[in-house]
Structures are given as structure tokens and as C-alpha cells.
Design an enzyme around this catalytic site. Structure first.
Site, PDB file in Angstrom:
ATOM      1  N   TYR A 123     -19.654 -63.275  36.774  1.00  0.00           N
ATOM      2  CA  TYR A 123     -19.895 -62.138  37.675  1.00  0.00           C
ATOM      3  C   TYR A 123     -20.131 -62.634  39.097  1.00  0.00           C
ATOM      4  O   TYR A 123     -19.588 -62.090  40.063  1.00  0.00           O
ATOM      5  CB  TYR A 123     -21.088 -61.333  37.187  1.00  0.00           C
ATOM      6  CG  TYR A 123     -21.455 -60.178  38.100  1.00  0.00           C
ATOM      7  CD1 TYR A 123     -20.733 -58.986  38.053  1.00  0.00           C
ATOM      8  CD2 TYR A 123     -22.519 -60.281  39.004  1.00  0.00           C
ATOM      9  CE1 TYR A 123     -21.057 -57.926  38.892  1.00  0.00           C
ATOM     10  CE2 TYR A 123     -22.842 -59.228  39.837  1.00  0.00           C
ATOM     11  CZ  TYR A 123     -22.114 -58.058  39.780  1.00  0.00           C
ATOM     12  OH  TYR A 123     -22.435 -57.013  40.621  1.00  0.00           O
ATOM     13  N   LYS A 127     -17.972 -61.725  42.630  1.00  0.00           N
ATOM     14  CA  LYS A 127     -18.539 -61.198  43.868  1.00  0.00           C
ATOM     15  C   LYS A 127     -18.356 -62.170  45.030  1.00  0.00           C
ATOM     16  O   LYS A 127     -18.140 -61.749  46.175  1.00  0.00           O
ATOM     17  CB  LYS A 127     -20.018 -60.857  43.667  1.00  0.00           C
ATOM     18  CG  LYS A 127     -20.238 -59.639  42.782  1.00  0.00           C
ATOM     19  CD  LYS A 127     -19.521 -58.396  43.347  1.00  0.00           C
ATOM     20  CE  LYS A 127     -19.772 -57.157  42.529  1.00  0.00           C
ATOM     21  NZ  LYS A 127     -19.102 -55.958  43.098  1.00  0.00           N
TER      22      LYS A 127
END
Length: 278
Positions: A123, A127
Site C-alpha cells: 500500500y 501511494k
């Protein structure tokens, strides 16, 4: 109408639009992972707005929580399709409308893309990729009068963490030579080296973050992006200020100590069987 803006929200086909439509927000069913769906969104906007788009907020996102060593690539590919390729696809289709309006592109990033938050390597990577995409997009779109804002978001009390509920660490027979299961299959042969922290991991994926509310978050972000000269990187949300200070002023290895204590990683040194200690 929200103030001086007509607000249009995209939702997946199965999502309930009532809470948006009750506020006078127009809903368009869109899947940002598919060209044909984003093309349909573009066609709608051309008719609805006359070919102008003042603000584009790239907010679609999903998460995948797992130690880096236990990452299943199909899950990461699915996440990147939404978190990274989705914003890229939307900008590709809608950039002329933004240029026409001299508008603003807003990418909803995360403090995870800045700091090495444990169990979030994939994750965090998605980002970080979004941040750098937005950083470059800002430079490239400046000659056209289009501004680009990366929002470095702290934790917000949304439903994004619910997709991790029920997720567990691989459990099986200890072996230093065992291979992981084929991609897309549950790994029952090689137990995770993080399994001594399984109880802590379960609490982590079911946690309730100390976070700001969605309304507080939306108000803060909108207040910034409607400025004539919004910040290129706007840090906002729970823990965002402290993360920023550590990232700017302290050594990178500060995170090793902080997250090592926060996630009790020292427990791992005593959890490995002797036959696989190196």
C-alpha cells in the site's frame, strides 16, 4: 449545487448512492480500472459541464495489509490498478477539460507513501507512486495553467480498512527451503516468519484508528484546493504533522526504532525456529 460548484461523484455499480444524492450530488457509475468506463464518464462530463472540469479529485483507493515477505502479487496488482493506474487513466481521459477550465487535479495520497508503516509495504508503495506521479504531473501541467495537489493524508475514519478484516498471516510448517504457494492460492506450506506476531497482526487489521472524521477531512481539503495557489503537497489528517516532522528533521533509521517498538518487532528474534535462523 455545493456552494459555487456542481459536485459529481463516481461510484461502482453496487455502491449505494443515497447519501450522496441526498446532498444534491450527481452520481456516475464508473470503474477507474477500465478505459471504457472512464470514457463513459468523459462523455457524461462533456454534456453536463460543456467540456470544462474545474476540480478533479482522484480519491478511489483500496488497501492490502501484509508483511512484504508474504505479499501475494495478484492482490498488489489489483491495488495498483485502482490506486495508481486509476488516477493515471482518469487524467489521460479528462486532461483537456482541466486545461479548458485551468483547473486543479487533487491526488489523495497518504502518510503511508512517506513512512515505512509496518505491514503496509505494498500500500505504501502504491501511494508513493501516486505522489511522484502527481509531482511530475504538476510540472508538466503548469504551462497550461492546471494546478496539481498531492494530499498527504493522515488517518481518516473511512471504511477502507474493512477490506482487510479476516486477513491472516500464512500458517504452515516451518522450513527455510519451502517455496510460497502459487500466486492466487492460500499459502499452507511455508509459515510466515511474522507468525509469532499473528495475534498482534489480527488486532492491527481490525483496529479502529485514532482518526479525523470524513467530514473534517473533506472540509480541510476543500478549503485548501479552492485557493488560488494551493500547496503542492498538502499534509492533513491524524498524525500527518508528526510524520512530516520526523521525515524532514530526523534520520531515516528513526522509523526503524519507532515502528519496531510500536509493532513489537523485537519479538520476532525469539520466534524463529533454530533451523531457519541465519
Amino acid at each position: 449545487m455545493q456552494g459555487d460548484y456542481q459536485v459529481i461523484s463516481t461510484l461502482l455499480p453496487l455502491e449505494n448512492p443515497d447519501h450522496l444524492e441526498a446532498r444534491g450530488i450527481h452520481v456516475v457509475r464508473t470503474d477507474v480500472t477500465k478505459d471504457v468506463s472512464v470514457k463513459e464518464l468523459k462523455d457524461f462530463l462533456q454534456k453536463f459541464t460543456g467540456g470544462r472540469l474545474d476540480i478533479l479529485i482522484n480519491n478511489a483507493g483500496i488497501c492490502y495489509t501484509m508483511p512484504a515477505t508474504d505479499t501475494e502479487i495478484p492482490n498488489v496488482e489489483k491495488m495498483f490498478a485502482v490506486n495508481v493506474f486509476g488516477p493515471m487513466r482518469v487524467v489521460r481521459f479528462l486532461h483537456l477539460m482541466l486545461i479548458e477550465a485551468k483547473g486543479v487535479v487533487v491526488n489523495i495520497g497518504s502518510i503511508g507513501g512517506i513512512c515505512p508503516f509496518v505491514y503496509g509495504s505494498s500500500y505504501n508503495a502504491s501511494k508513493a507512486a501516486l505522489h511522484h506521479y502527481g509531482n511530475t504531473l504538476r510540472v508538466e501541467m503548469r504551462p497550461f495553467g492546471v494546478r496539481v495537489v498531492n494530499v498527504i493524508s493522515g488517518e481518516v475514519s473511512t471504511n477502507i480498512l474493512k477490506s482487510d478484516h479476516g486477513r491472516s498471516l500464512p500458517q504452515g510448517k516451518w522450513s527455510s527451503t519451502a517455496d510460497p504457494a502459487p500466486m492466487g492460492h492460500t499459502d499452507t506450506r511455508a509459515e510466515s516468519v511474522f507468525y509469532p506476531l499473528n495475534e498482534e497482526f489480527q488486532k492491527h487489521v481490525h483496529r479502529t484508528p485514532n482518526a479525523i472524521t470524513p467530514n473534517q477531512y473533506a472540509e480541510g481539503v476543500v478549503k485548501e484546493i479552492v485557493k488560488r495557489a494551493p500547496a503542492a503537497w498538502f499534509w492533513f489528517g491524524a498524525s500527518s504533522t508528526s510524520i512530516r516532522m520526523v521525515d524532514v528533521f530526523l534520520p531515516r533509521t528513526t522509523w526503524d526504532w519507532l515502528f519496531g517498538r510500536m509493532f513489537n518487532l523485537r519479538k520476532l528474534a525469539d520466534g524463529l525456529p533454530s533451523q531457519i535462523k541465519l
